[in-house]
Structure formats: C-alpha cells, structure tokens
Design an enzyme around this catalytic site. Structure first.
Site, short mmCIF file in Angstrom:
data_model
loop_
_atom_site.label_atom_id
_atom_site.label_comp_id
_atom_site.label_asym_id
_atom_site.label_seq_id
_atom_site.Cartn_x
_atom_site.Cartn_y
_atom_site.Cartn_z
N LYS A 140 -5.81 -10.44 -11.82
CA LYS A 140 -6.95 -11.11 -11.04
C LYS A 140 -8.06 -10.38 -11.21
O LYS A 140 -8.22 -9.35 -11.70
CB LYS A 140 -6.38 -11.11 -9.55
CG LYS A 140 -7.36 -11.52 -8.41
CD LYS A 140 -6.48 -11.33 -7.19
CE LYS A 140 -7.35 -11.24 -5.85
NZ LYS A 140 -7.01 -11.21 -4.64
N LYS B 199 -12.69 -5.26 -9.48
CA LYS B 199 -13.69 -4.31 -9.95
C LYS B 199 -12.99 -3.12 -10.69
O LYS B 199 -13.37 -2.53 -11.82
CB LYS B 199 -14.43 -3.75 -8.80
CG LYS B 199 -15.72 -2.93 -8.94
CD LYS B 199 -16.25 -2.63 -7.66
CE LYS B 199 -17.02 -1.16 -7.94
NZ LYS B 199 -17.12 -0.46 -6.64
N LYS C 129 0.68 -1.37 -0.02
CA LYS C 129 -0.08 -0.01 0.08
C LYS C 129 0.92 1.19 0.02
O LYS C 129 0.55 2.31 -0.64
CB LYS C 129 -0.96 0.06 1.38
CG LYS C 129 -2.30 -0.78 1.15
CD LYS C 129 -3.39 -0.01 0.76
CE LYS C 129 -4.47 -0.78 0.50
NZ LYS C 129 -5.79 -0.37 -0.01
#
Ligand code: TRP
Length: 326
Positions: A192, A195, A113
């Site tokens: 993968k 959304k 992150k």
C-alpha cells in the site's frame, strides 16, 4: 430535514500522498456537497506513535494545507483539530466505562501493533474508544473510512448500541462509507502506498520528482526485453493509467493493446503517466504555495471550525450527562 452527518479523521502524519488522495480525500471533497461534514485532524490518535510527538504541530499545519489544496472547503465542511475540542476526551472517559476489555482485545489493529513489538499500553487498547467518541460526539450517521478501520467502526456501533440500551436513545449507530475507488499500490507495486515505505508520490512533489519517481516504477514483471508482449492487467503502471488516465482523456483500450503487442515501450508508458500526474497535481501545488504564505487564513479556518465543532460536541455531551443523570 437536516442533512445526514459525516465525520472522518486523519492522523497528522505529514505530507499527504496520492494514496490519501485516491482513497480518501477525493471522496471527502465530493461528500461535502451532500452531507454535513466534520473533518478532523486526529492529533491525539497520533500519540500512539510516540516518536512523532515533536512533529505533530507542524504536521497538523501540513495536513490542513494539503486538505485545502485538494479541495476541502471550510465554507462547506467543519475542519478542526481533535485536541482543540475537549468534549471528545470527556466522552471517551464515559464510554470507557461501558466498553468491555474483551471487545478491545479482539481488535485486529491492536493485535497487529502488539505483534509488531509495540508497547501494550492503555491508550493503544483504548484507541477505538477514542475513535468512537470522535464519531458519536457529532452524532455522525456515516463514517468514510478505509477497510483497515472497519473493525473500529464495528466497535463504535457496539458501543453506541450499548450506551443507548443502558441510558436511552442518544446516539445514531454510525455506518461506514467505503471508498469506491480502486486501490492504489505504492510505486513498488507491492505494498500500500505509505510514507514509511518510501513508495509514494506526495501531492506536493515537484514535476521533476514525479518524473524521477515514475521512471523508477516497476512494470510488468514478465516483460524482460524491449518488444516483449506485455501483460497490462498485471502491471502497476497500467493500473495508475486506469486510475488517473481516463479523466485526462487517455485511450486506455489503445494503451492496453499496444502494451500487449509489445509496441508500447515501458519507458514511454511511464513518461506518459508522469505527464498526467504532473498535470493533475499542478493546481494542487499552486494552491498550496499560496496557502503557505497565509498563516492568518489557516488560523482563522481552524478557529471557525473549532467554534462550530465545539457547539455540537458540547450539546451532545450535555445530552449524554442528562441521559445518565450525572
Ligand atoms: N484512526 C483513523 C486512522 O488512523 C483516524 C481517525 C481518528 C478516525 N478518529 C476517527 C477516522 C474517527 C474516522 C472516524 O485513519
């Protein structure tokens, strides 16, 4: 003897897609037959993506509808929203006192992150501690998670061990339960399914949309002209046939051979796949349409789930405080 307990959670990211179904939901639906299951919508964890906050409430409802449509059964499993059970937060605070920062800084998801340019805030660092309290507050023995969550689970085990060592045996050490299903890549065949990558088929997609999306799928990159021999083992569309076709009675061996010999055209192969997916998702869509009209039922399911979750969570918290003499 009591059945073993399972806890798992999903962040309310919006409409669920085939990746959620194959990797997670279809497993959960089976697990509810064997274990005492707690399934949680992790809305506090969703706060790490702060831009989403306005949508969280609506997304909770969407996720719940999708769960129920996919076969999670409130008679068998306890379904609830994380933030409705305050003991998670209290245990999180207590566990934060025994979690060395170095353990958290080592966590690959945290580092990732930060590398993506995310803000280095306290909540992000503590994400696995909150996850640990989600698990330990139900004394879960097993936690079905995807591979990306394994480091978090390892931390949960370390924190449980540390607590037990310091204050006496309160928590079982939770084990992971990895999905046995083959991985499903997105429609692009590269990443993968997700959304944000626009490479997904939503569980609720209408037949025309499924057809359009499958038609756009990439096939074997080495096959250039119609009639060229195909390489099914390298083709994302064939992988989808493998995952979804067998239970629909497809003859996979035949598809494999006809692809290799060049007899099976990619367009027909994709059309067949679309038909299978449409067939699979039709009952889901129907159930979802019924549930969308039933606001009252959804409220009732969450309320009943919350009552059950709160009873267990409060009792664990009480034991924690007794062990610590606080
Ligand atoms: N972090 C998990 C995810 O993003 C969701 C989650 C929150 C979870 N708490 C949990 C999963 C506890 C398993 C157990 O997928």
């Amino acid at each position: 003897m009591d059945r073993e307990r399972i806890l798992s959670g999903m962040r309310p990211t919006g409409r669920l897609h085939l990746g959620h179904y194959i990797g997670v939901l279809s497993d959960w639906v089976k697990l509810q037959e064997k274990y005492k299951c707690f399934f949680m919508i992790a809305d506090w964890h969703a706060l790490t993506d702060r831009t989403d906050t306005k949508e969280i409430k609506e997304n909770i409802k969407r996720v719940l509808i999708d769960w129920l449509s996919a076969g999670l059964d409130p008679q068998k499993s306890t379904l609830f929203v994380q933030s409705h059970i305050p003991p998670h937060a209290e245990l999180h605070l207590i566990l934060s006192m025994i979690t060395p920062i170095s353990w958290l800084e080592r966590c690959p998801t945290y580092k990732e992150k930060l590398n993506q340019g995310g803000e280095n805030n306290y909540g992000l660092l503590g994400y696995p501690v909150l996850m640990t309290s989600d698990i330990l507050i139900y004394k879960a023995n097993r936690v079905p998670v995807g591979e990306d969550q394994l480091p978090h689970l390892e931390l949960s085990r370390e924190i449980a061990r540390r607590f037990n060592h310091l204050y006496g045996e309160v928590f079982p050490e939770p084990d992971s339960l990895l999905s046995k299903t083959t991985k499903i890549l997105g429609l692009d065949g590269k990443k993968k399914m997700g959304k944000s990558y626009e490479n997904y088929i939503a569980l609720a997609d209408e037949p025309e949309v499924i057809l359009k999306k499958t038609q756009r799928m990439f096939t074997d990159p080495k096959k250039i002209y119609i009639g060229d021999p195909g390489h099914p083992e390298e083709c994302n569309v064939y992988n989808y046939h493998k995952i979804f076709g067998e239970s629909s009675g497809e003859d996979l061996e035949r598809i494999f051979q006809d692809c290799q010999s060049g007899k099976l055209l990619c367009t027909s192969c994709k059309k067949n796949l679309a038909a299978i997916l449409i067939d699979k998702l039709t009952p889901f869509r129907q159930k979802k349409k019924e549930l969308e009209k039933e606001e009252g039922i959804l409220q009732k399911i969450l309320k009943e789930g919350e009552e059950k979750a709160l009873t267990v969570a409060s009792s664990t918290l009480k034991q924690v405080k007794e062990a610590m003499e606080i």
